[in-house]
Design a protein around this motif. Structure first.
Motif, PDB file in Angstrom:
ATOM      1  N   SER A 271     -15.889  87.436  63.797  1.00  0.00           N
ATOM      2  CA  SER A 271     -16.263  86.450  62.790  1.00  0.00           C
ATOM      3  C   SER A 271     -16.144  85.045  63.372  1.00  0.00           C
ATOM      4  O   SER A 271     -15.266  84.753  64.192  1.00  0.00           O
ATOM      5  N   PHE A 272     -17.041  84.156  62.917  1.00  0.00           N
ATOM      6  CA  PHE A 272     -16.985  82.768  63.377  1.00  0.00           C
ATOM      7  C   PHE A 272     -15.685  82.099  62.929  1.00  0.00           C
ATOM      8  O   PHE A 272     -15.241  81.130  63.543  1.00  0.00           O
ATOM      9  N   LYS A 273     -15.063  82.637  61.887  1.00  0.00           N
ATOM     10  CA  LYS A 273     -13.793  82.074  61.443  1.00  0.00           C
ATOM     11  C   LYS A 273     -12.729  82.190  62.529  1.00  0.00           C
ATOM     12  O   LYS A 273     -11.784  81.391  62.571  1.00  0.00           O
ATOM     13  N   ASP A 274     -12.889  83.185  63.440  1.00  0.00           N
ATOM     14  CA  ASP A 274     -11.938  83.308  64.543  1.00  0.00           C
ATOM     15  C   ASP A 274     -11.951  82.064  65.431  1.00  0.00           C
ATOM     16  O   ASP A 274     -10.914  81.625  65.936  1.00  0.00           O
ATOM     17  N   LEU A 275     -13.136  81.490  65.659  1.00  0.00           N
ATOM     18  CA  LEU A 275     -13.227  80.271  66.457  1.00  0.00           C
ATOM     19  C   LEU A 275     -12.599  79.105  65.711  1.00  0.00           C
ATOM     20  O   LEU A 275     -11.902  78.266  66.304  1.00  0.00           O
ATOM     21  N   MET A 276     -12.841  79.019  64.409  1.00  0.00           N
ATOM     22  CA  MET A 276     -12.248  77.939  63.624  1.00  0.00           C
ATOM     23  C   MET A 276     -10.721  77.993  63.704  1.00  0.00           C
ATOM     24  O   MET A 276     -10.060  76.959  63.643  1.00  0.00           O
ATOM     25  N   ALA A 277     -10.196  79.205  63.895  1.00  0.00           N
ATOM     26  CA  ALA A 277      -8.743  79.362  63.925  1.00  0.00           C
ATOM     27  C   ALA A 277      -8.112  78.724  65.148  1.00  0.00           C
ATOM     28  O   ALA A 277      -6.903  78.465  65.170  1.00  0.00           O
ATOM     29  N   VAL A 278      -8.895  78.460  66.196  1.00  0.00           N
ATOM     30  CA  VAL A 278      -8.343  77.825  67.401  1.00  0.00           C
ATOM     31  C   VAL A 278      -8.032  76.360  67.155  1.00  0.00           C
ATOM     32  O   VAL A 278      -7.180  75.766  67.811  1.00  0.00           O
ATOM     33  N   ILE A 279      -8.703  75.749  66.200  1.00  0.00           N
ATOM     34  CA  ILE A 279      -8.527  74.326  65.932  1.00  0.00           C
ATOM     35  C   ILE A 279      -7.106  74.094  65.427  1.00  0.00           C
ATOM     36  O   ILE A 279      -6.622  74.808  64.549  1.00  0.00           O
ATOM     37  N   PRO A 280      -6.375  73.110  65.984  1.00  0.00           N
ATOM     38  CA  PRO A 280      -5.025  72.829  65.501  1.00  0.00           C
ATOM     39  C   PRO A 280      -5.011  72.567  63.995  1.00  0.00           C
ATOM     40  O   PRO A 280      -5.905  71.930  63.453  1.00  0.00           O
ATOM     41  N   LYS A 281      -3.987  73.065  63.348  1.00  0.00           N
ATOM     42  CA  LYS A 281      -3.924  72.956  61.896  1.00  0.00           C
ATOM     43  C   LYS A 281      -3.879  71.509  61.418  1.00  0.00           C
ATOM     44  O   LYS A 281      -4.294  71.202  60.311  1.00  0.00           O
ATOM     45  N   ALA A 282      -3.399  70.605  62.274  1.00  0.00           N
ATOM     46  CA  ALA A 282      -3.354  69.190  61.883  1.00  0.00           C
ATOM     47  C   ALA A 282      -4.744  68.621  61.667  1.00  0.00           C
ATOM     48  O   ALA A 282      -4.926  67.634  60.962  1.00  0.00           O
ATOM     49  N   TYR A 283      -5.762  69.257  62.280  1.00  0.00           N
ATOM     50  CA  TYR A 283      -7.134  68.756  62.195  1.00  0.00           C
ATOM     51  C   TYR A 283      -8.032  69.631  61.329  1.00  0.00           C
ATOM     52  O   TYR A 283      -9.199  69.325  61.158  1.00  0.00           O
ATOM     53  N   ALA A 284      -7.514  70.712  60.859  1.00  0.00           N
ATOM     54  CA  ALA A 284      -8.329  71.602  60.020  1.00  0.00           C
ATOM     55  C   ALA A 284      -7.427  72.278  59.002  1.00  0.00           C
ATOM     56  O   ALA A 284      -6.724  73.232  59.322  1.00  0.00           O
ATOM     57  N   LYS A 285      -7.448  71.758  57.782  1.00  0.00           N
ATOM     58  CA  LYS A 285      -6.569  72.284  56.745  1.00  0.00           C
ATOM     59  C   LYS A 285      -7.302  73.354  55.936  1.00  0.00           C
ATOM     60  O   LYS A 285      -8.515  73.383  55.842  1.00  0.00           O
ATOM     61  N   ASN A 286      -6.508  74.248  55.341  1.00  0.00           N
ATOM     62  CA  ASN A 286      -7.039  75.282  54.448  1.00  0.00           C
ATOM     63  C   ASN A 286      -8.121  76.135  55.118  1.00  0.00           C
ATOM     64  O   ASN A 286      -9.173  76.411  54.547  1.00  0.00           O
ATOM     65  N   LEU A 287      -7.849  76.543  56.360  1.00  0.00           N
ATOM     66  CA  LEU A 287      -8.835  77.350  57.079  1.00  0.00           C
ATOM     67  C   LEU A 287      -9.115  78.670  56.374  1.00  0.00           C
ATOM     68  O   LEU A 287     -10.220  79.206  56.450  1.00  0.00           O
ATOM     69  N   GLU A 288      -8.118  79.182  55.686  1.00  0.00           N
ATOM     70  CA  GLU A 288      -8.316  80.470  55.008  1.00  0.00           C
ATOM     71  C   GLU A 288      -9.347  80.375  53.888  1.00  0.00           C
ATOM     72  O   GLU A 288      -9.927  81.391  53.477  1.00  0.00           O
ATOM     73  N   GLN A 289      -9.623  79.161  53.414  1.00  0.00           N
ATOM     74  CA  GLN A 289     -10.599  78.995  52.337  1.00  0.00           C
ATOM     75  C   GLN A 289     -11.980  78.562  52.837  1.00  0.00           C
ATOM     76  O   GLN A 289     -12.895  78.352  52.057  1.00  0.00           O
ATOM     77  N   VAL A 290     -12.128  78.398  54.144  1.00  0.00           N
ATOM     78  CA  VAL A 290     -13.406  77.959  54.700  1.00  0.00           C
ATOM     79  C   VAL A 290     -14.418  79.097  54.630  1.00  0.00           C
ATOM     80  O   VAL A 290     -14.141  80.237  55.023  1.00  0.00           O
ATOM     81  N   ALA A 291     -15.619  78.774  54.140  1.00  0.00           N
ATOM     82  CA  ALA A 291     -16.698  79.764  54.100  1.00  0.00           C
ATOM     83  C   ALA A 291     -17.456  79.716  55.417  1.00  0.00           C
ATOM     84  O   ALA A 291     -17.932  78.647  55.827  1.00  0.00           O
TER      85      ALA A 291
END
Length: 901
Positions: A271-291
């Motif tokens: 899933s493309f969400k796996d790539l989003m998961a590499v982004i540090p949490k300080a720069y990407a909040k609420n990744l679990e809710q990203v479509a």
């Protein structure tokens, strides 16, 4: 039965007493073992606060704890800490405590709390962790195994610890923080199994570029250990980078040349969400809710020998096609994401590593951005080949991605560029090896920052890229009340953007209105409004940007600085090393023209300047009211009406508002005054002079073509003597004053006798001689006090008295030659003419007197300076009579001779 229970109780008490007492007996032994081990084996200093032994809490085993352990390096890292631990505890069988000091202790468990380990390699290649002593074996002496340890560990933990690796030669910095690691094993012979769990934050920087920044990693690894083959095999392993899962397998084997590695890895999901998961949490909040939509795959192989000369070959691939993401609280989505990236090394030579970003494309709304980048020779002179093509609405960045920008950013960026270069070409300005082609434009760009008091609005900017240069074809901007338009060339834009090079080029800048205050920070603007130019503040001064190394040809219709409006400002600025060199700067101001040349430097803590100023046809009253420096140099000049021409050489410091600090300036000035009138009404100094010298009216002065010279230093102004004329009275002025307006001046007036009263004029008329009409006397006015409260003293009264004596002496000599009848007529006329004498100033006194011609033949009485002019004349006539009558017999022959002649 009771006796048996009693015995049991006594045994238990004895046993507990022994458990409590043994630590006190054995702690000194353990302390000695630790210190002896360090002394015999470590080329470093080992210190600790305390060693404690517990038998009760760990029964049936013993636990040894070391508090605040520290290992400190010796030269060449003298004084640096290799390791620090809040506590390290060892668990072992109680029987180990009763071994002799020549027998090793067998440790079963190790727990370290808050361990900080720093490994470092300096620029010469020396390492700080090579601290184990080496010695040649002595066959005649058995090996000393005293105070040693052996480890048979089946459990270990590292809690809340950190690891740092710094290689100064390669400029590599690697950090692991918040480490929590544990391991336990099943050991059976040469093959064992180790089960580990690790969590930490990882950061990595190379060549000042940060590749990982506090990324969270987790690793659960089951490792087979083959001690006979020194081989460590990974099975059932799963790790995480932030939230990106990775599975890996393979082995690491220790060989004589280094480590033989054969490991493969992949992300188990696609899933493309796996790539989003590499982004540090300080720069990407609420990744679990990203479509998200679309696929993402990551896989790689690391295989080969890791040694001093080679690295393992690797092939790492990242791919995504037609993916998208949208954050739930943001209005925009990013779609049509295509990623095709590869990182490879096929030779084992680190210099042969290359990165191919074949595609990185995305779309926001209708704006499509495409890029392609190839990097080679990463560790040496990196080669870059890139293509960028697309449109980007900067305001959409925060609408599609939850990045928190400190400053407002919006505008439309369009570009199509191809660039190819090597980093050495940028560092050495070898423009022939920099291949640029294309253009970039930006429109409706708005940028705000705490460093700018007003947002910067760029209406339009166009740049054309060519090999070696970037042409600024257009630049139209607004900020506050100011407008700017510019064209020019930039010779090293890539060097400025990609390295620490300065921005070099030449620019032509035009402006209708340029307000200096629009380019000041808020703190500086506040300081400007709250302080005077002679006051320094603790706020930071304006600085010329250190990154500028350029020339600017400027043309501004109006420049607003403080309360001044400068018109038609033209000239050239050369800026380098926080120094601005002004050449041929001209401006219209105060109904005249000002020319400037010189330097302004902000490199030091206090800004400085060294300028030459040429003023032509300045309106005197306006300029001295508007420029505080001019008013300090010549406060009296503001009463003049007319024009001023002047040249001033001045140097000194600038205060936090970029105005001259008057207490620091020094230099000299030459001024030419063209004026028709003096306005003395508002000048206490001229009013005071006017009251002392009633024959002068300052409003009638004509100071045409007056030239003055003055110098100034340490807050003191020195005026060289200069002469002005009032009718037929020459006045020589000289002296000094301070910037605090304290004066020490003198004005010497050569006053013709005719201005000194009717009595003097009657005497002159009686003498009736052209030479007598030319007589004048020096009258000195000494001026002290301040310009607002002057203190003026003159020697006018003494001068008139002395002149009267001279005139009477002259007339006496004439009368001697004309006979007794003439004397009677003259004396009668003088006495009859004293009925209504004209009064002159008799109130001012001075310490200075004007020398008179000696009178040898006539005995005179001392002159009383407090007498009126009438009294002085009468007394003078009396002296003449007394001289003539008393000395008649002696002078008879002379009179007869004179009659004959």
């Amino acid at each position: 039965m009771k006796k048996f229970l009693k015995i049991i109780g006594i045994v238990l008490l004895v046993f507990i007493a022994i458990l409590v007492a043994i630590p006190f007996v054995l702690e000194s032994k353990i302390d000695t073992i630790f210190q002896n081990y360090a002394d015999n084996n470590l080329d470093a200093d080992l210190t600790f606060d305390d060693v404690s032994l517990s038998l009760i809490s760990s029964f049936p085993k013993a636990e040894v704890s070391v508090k605040n352990l520290k290992i400190t390096n010796r030269a060449p890292f003298k004084g640096e800490n290799l390791a620090i631990a809040k506590s390290i505890s060892f668990e072992m069988a109680i029987s180990e405590l009763f071994k002799g000091t020549d027998e090793p202790l067998e440790v079963n468990e190790v727990i370290a709390d808050e361990l900080l380990l720093v490994l470092k390699t300096n620029k010469t290649g020396a390492v700080n962790y090579d601290i184990v002593k080496t010695s040649e074996p002595n066959p005649t002496k058995p090996a000393d195994s005293s105070s040693s340890f052996s480890f048979d560990i089946d459990n270990y933990k590292i809690n809340n610890s950190a690891f740092t690796y710094i290689d100064e030669g390669s400029d590599i910095k690697f950090y692991l923080t918040e480490i929590n690691h544990s391991g336990k094993g099943i050991f059976s012979g040469d093959i064992s199994e180790l089960d580990t769990k690790t969590e930490a934050n990882i950061s990595l920087a190379m060549d000042s570029t940060e590749y990982l920044s506090n990324n969270r990693i987790k690793l659960d690894a089951l490792i087979d250990i083959d001690l006979d083959q020194d081989k460590y095999s990974f099975k059932e392993n799963k790790g995480y980078i932030n939230e990106l899962p990775l599975e890996f397998e393979g082995f690491v084997q220790l060989v004589e040349a280094g480590q033989q590695i054969d490991i493969s890895f992949k992300n188990p999901e696609s899933s493309f969400k796996d790539l989003m998961a590499v982004i540090p949490k300080a720069y990407a909040k609420n990744l679990e809710q990203v479509a998200t939509s679309g696929q993402f795959t990551m896989n790689g192989i690391i295989k080969g020998l890791n040694s001093d000369d080679t690295i393992p070959g690797f092939d790492i691939n990242l791919n995504s096609d037609n993916a998208s993401f949208k954050f739930p609280d943001l209005p925009k989505s990013v779609r049509n994401i295509i990623i095709d990236a590869t990182v490879k090394n096929t030779t084992g030579n680190i210099d042969d590593t290359f990165v191919d970003l074949n595609k990185l494309n995305f779309q926001i709304d209708e704006d499509v951005f495409k890029s392609e980048i190839h990097l080679k020779n990463l560790t040496k002179n990196m080669l870059v080949d890139a293509n960028l093509d697309g449109v980007l609405n900067l305001a959409n960045i925060t609408k599609a991605y939850p990045v928190e920008l400190e400053n407002e950013l919006k505008g439309i960026l369009k570009g199509k560029i191809h660039t190819a270069f090597d980093m050495n070409a940028i560092e050495t300005n070898a423009y022939q090896r920099i291949k640029n082609d294309g253009s970039v434009s930006i429109s409706d760009f708005v940028f705000s920052s705490e460093d700018l008091i007003n947002p910067l609005q760029i209406n339009k900017a166009d740049l054309t890229f060519k090999p070696g240069t970037v042409s600024l074809n257009r630049f139209d901007a607004l900020t506050g009340k100011s407008d700017l338009s510019a064209t020019g060339t930039i010779t090293n834009l890539l060097g400025f953007l990609l390295s620490d090079k300065k921005l070099q080029g030449h620019f032509n800048v035009n402006s209708n209105t340029f307000a200096i205050s629009d380019f000041m920070s808020e703190d500086d603007a506040e300081a400007k409004s709250n302080t005077s130019s002679t006051t320094t503040t603790t706020s930071e001064s304006l600085k010329i940007p250190a990154f500028l190394d350029c020339s600017i040809t400027a043309n501004a219709k109006t420049v607003i600085y403080d309360n001044l409006n400068l018109k038609n400002v033209k000239g050239r600025l050369n800026i380098k090393d926080q120094n601005a060199n002004l050449q041929d700067m001209t401006t219209d101001i105060f109904n005249g023209q000002l020319g400037l040349s010189g330097n302004v430097s902000t490199k030091d803590v206090k800004p400085s300047f060294d300028m030459k100023l040429a003023m032509q046809n300045f309106d005197i009253s306006e300029s001295f009211a508007g420029l505080e420096m001019l008013e300090a140099l010549a406060p009296i000049a503001k009463v003049l009406k007319g024009k001023l021409n002047s040249t001033i050489d001045v140097s000194g410091f600038l205060d936090s508002t970029f105005s001259p600090d008057l207490s620091s300036i020094s230099g000299y000035a030459l001024a030419s005054i063209i004026t028709e009138k003096i306005n003395s009404e508002n000048s206490p100094l001229l009013t005071s002079l006017d009251s002392k010298l009633d024959f002068i009216n300052f409003d009638d002065f004509i100071l045409k073509d007056l030239v003055t010279n003055l110098s100034f230093k340490d807050g003191q102004v020195s005026v060289k003597p200069f002469t002005i004329n009032y009718k037929d009275i020459p006045i020589e002025v000289s002296g000094t004053h301070s910037f605090a307006n304290v004066m020490n001046y003198s004005a010497v007036l050569q006053v013709p006798a005719k201005y000194l009263g009717s009595e003097v004029n009657r005497l002159i008329g009686k003498i009736n001689d052209n030479e007598v009409n030319k007589i004048s006397i020096p009258i000195t006015a000494n001026i002290g006090g301040t310009f607002s409260s002057p203190n003026v003293k003159t020697d006018l009264t003494t001068g008139i008295s002395n002149l009267t004596q001279q005139l009477i002496e002259i007339e006496k000599q004439k009368l001697i030659g004309q006979g007794k009848d003439k004397i009677k007529d003259l004396l009668g006329g003088i006495m009859n003419g004293q009925q209504n004498p004209t009064k002159t100033d008799s109130t001012s006194t001075t310490d200075t007197t004007v020398p008179t011609k000696p009178v040898d033949s006539i005995p005179t009485k001392p002159v009383d300076s407090t007498q009126s002019t009438e009294d002085k004349v009468k007394e003078g006539v009396g002296n003449i009579l007394e001289g003539i009558l008393g000395g008649r017999k002696k002078s008879n022959k002379k009179v007869q001779d004179s009659t004959k002649n």
